[in-house]
Design a protein around this motif. Structure first.
Motif, PDB file in Angstrom:
ATOM      1  N   MET A 180     -36.550  99.118  -1.699  1.00 41.47           N
ATOM      2  CA  MET A 180     -35.613  98.639  -0.679  1.00 41.47           C
ATOM      3  C   MET A 180     -35.885  97.179  -0.375  1.00 41.47           C
ATOM      4  N   PRO A 181     -34.829  96.418  -0.011  1.00 42.39           N
ATOM      5  CA  PRO A 181     -35.070  95.034   0.399  1.00 42.39           C
ATOM      6  C   PRO A 181     -35.640  94.985   1.813  1.00 42.39           C
ATOM      7  N   TYR A 182     -36.453  93.997   2.080  1.00 39.40           N
ATOM      8  CA  TYR A 182     -37.076  93.824   3.392  1.00 39.40           C
ATOM      9  C   TYR A 182     -36.549  92.557   4.057  1.00 39.40           C
ATOM     10  N   SER A 183     -36.543  92.558   5.387  1.00 43.27           N
ATOM     11  CA  SER A 183     -36.091  91.386   6.149  1.00 43.27           C
ATOM     12  C   SER A 183     -37.245  90.499   6.581  1.00 43.27           C
ATOM     13  N   LEU A 184     -38.461  91.074   6.656  1.00 48.09           N
ATOM     14  CA  LEU A 184     -39.638  90.324   7.082  1.00 48.09           C
ATOM     15  C   LEU A 184     -40.829  90.733   6.226  1.00 48.09           C
ATOM     16  N   ALA A 185     -41.508  89.759   5.661  1.00 45.58           N
ATOM     17  CA  ALA A 185     -42.722  90.007   4.891  1.00 45.58           C
ATOM     18  C   ALA A 185     -43.883  89.302   5.576  1.00 45.58           C
ATOM     19  N   ILE A 186     -44.888  90.086   5.977  1.00 48.93           N
ATOM     20  CA  ILE A 186     -46.065  89.543   6.654  1.00 48.93           C
ATOM     21  C   ILE A 186     -47.198  89.472   5.630  1.00 48.93           C
TER      22      ILE A 186
ATOM     23  N   ASN B  85     -33.897  84.293  -0.474  1.00 45.76           N
ATOM     24  CA  ASN B  85     -33.180  85.559  -0.429  1.00 45.76           C
ATOM     25  C   ASN B  85     -33.207  86.173   0.976  1.00 45.76           C
ATOM     26  N   SER B  86     -33.351  85.303   1.977  1.00 47.09           N
ATOM     27  CA  SER B  86     -33.233  85.675   3.397  1.00 47.09           C
ATOM     28  C   SER B  86     -34.312  86.624   3.886  1.00 47.09           C
ATOM     29  N   VAL B  87     -35.490  86.571   3.271  1.00 43.30           N
ATOM     30  CA  VAL B  87     -36.640  87.321   3.775  1.00 43.30           C
ATOM     31  C   VAL B  87     -37.463  86.369   4.640  1.00 43.30           C
TER      32      VAL B  87
END
Length: 213
Positions: free
Chosen positions: A1-7, A98-100
């Motif tokens: 799945m695509p993610y919106s926030l990567a920490i 890609n807007s992450v």
């Protein structure tokens, strides 16, 4: 799945600091009077949790803040010796394009982190940097609130057992990289949502930008 926030974690995940750590740890041990790390201890410690490492090295919890401050100073002095892993900037830029949203959570200082990241620091929307060996869940929650993202669209990526544990405690996905401090087998044993053996696997997995490989 695509993610919106990567920490992201920093040391061992984005920055190749493990060689510096091995060169430095026994000087720190002597300074703070805890057990030195012998060559034959290293692989065993790479399979241990943070609490197990502290117990084996006989590090009292009350010394941790001072040890962390000392380590940050040493890292700042050795900044030229610690570089990013190959492919880090390309991976981060691909995610950002890609807007992450990108966040960095580390026990290092923000100044040290920005120096290590160099131009890539500008790609990060959020920083949460302070010494807190067992406080990553709280940092993750702060970053998620600031980012305004649902936990189901968030992933934390690190190289240690405690990174996986912190993500689970926060209710977010976790990704483990195989090139950092902890042994890959120790990370796989915890069943992270994603295991990355190469840097170029991260962006396609997180943003669904194309096939991995």
């Amino acid at each position: 799945m695509p993610y919106s926030l990567a920490i992201f974690d920093l040391d061992g995940t984005l920055a190749d600091s493990f060689p510096w750590f091995l060169r430095t740890i026994n000087d720190v041990a002597d300074h703070f009077n805890f057990r030195r790390v012998a060559d034959e201890d290293i692989e065993e410690l790479r399979h241990a949790s943070s609490r197990e490492i502290l117990a084996r090295l006989e590090v009292p919890l009350w010394k941790l803040p001072a040890i962390a401050r000392h380590a940050r100073r040493l890292k700042a002095e050795a900044a030229a010796e610690i570089s990013l892993f190959a492919g880090v900037e390309t991976m981060l830029r691909t995610l950002a394009e890609n807007s992450v949203q990108l966040a960095l959570v580390t026990s290092d200082s923000e100044a040290n982190a920005r120096e290590k990241l160099g131009e890539a620091a500008s790609l990060f929307a959020h920083f949460d940097c302070s010494a807190s060996l067992f406080g990553k869940p709280a940092k993750f929650r702060r970053v998620i609130r600031r980012a305004g993202v649902e936990p189901g669209k968030v992933i934390a990526i690190g190289d240690e057992v405690r990174d996986i544990e912190a993500a689970r405690a926060t209710g977010i996905a976790c990704g483990a990289v195989c090139w950092g401090y902890a042994a890959p087998a120790a990370l796989r044993a915890l069943g992270p949502d994603h295991v990355f053996e190469r840097m170029d696997e991260i962006a396609p997995t997180l943003a669904q930008t194309g096939r991995v490989g």
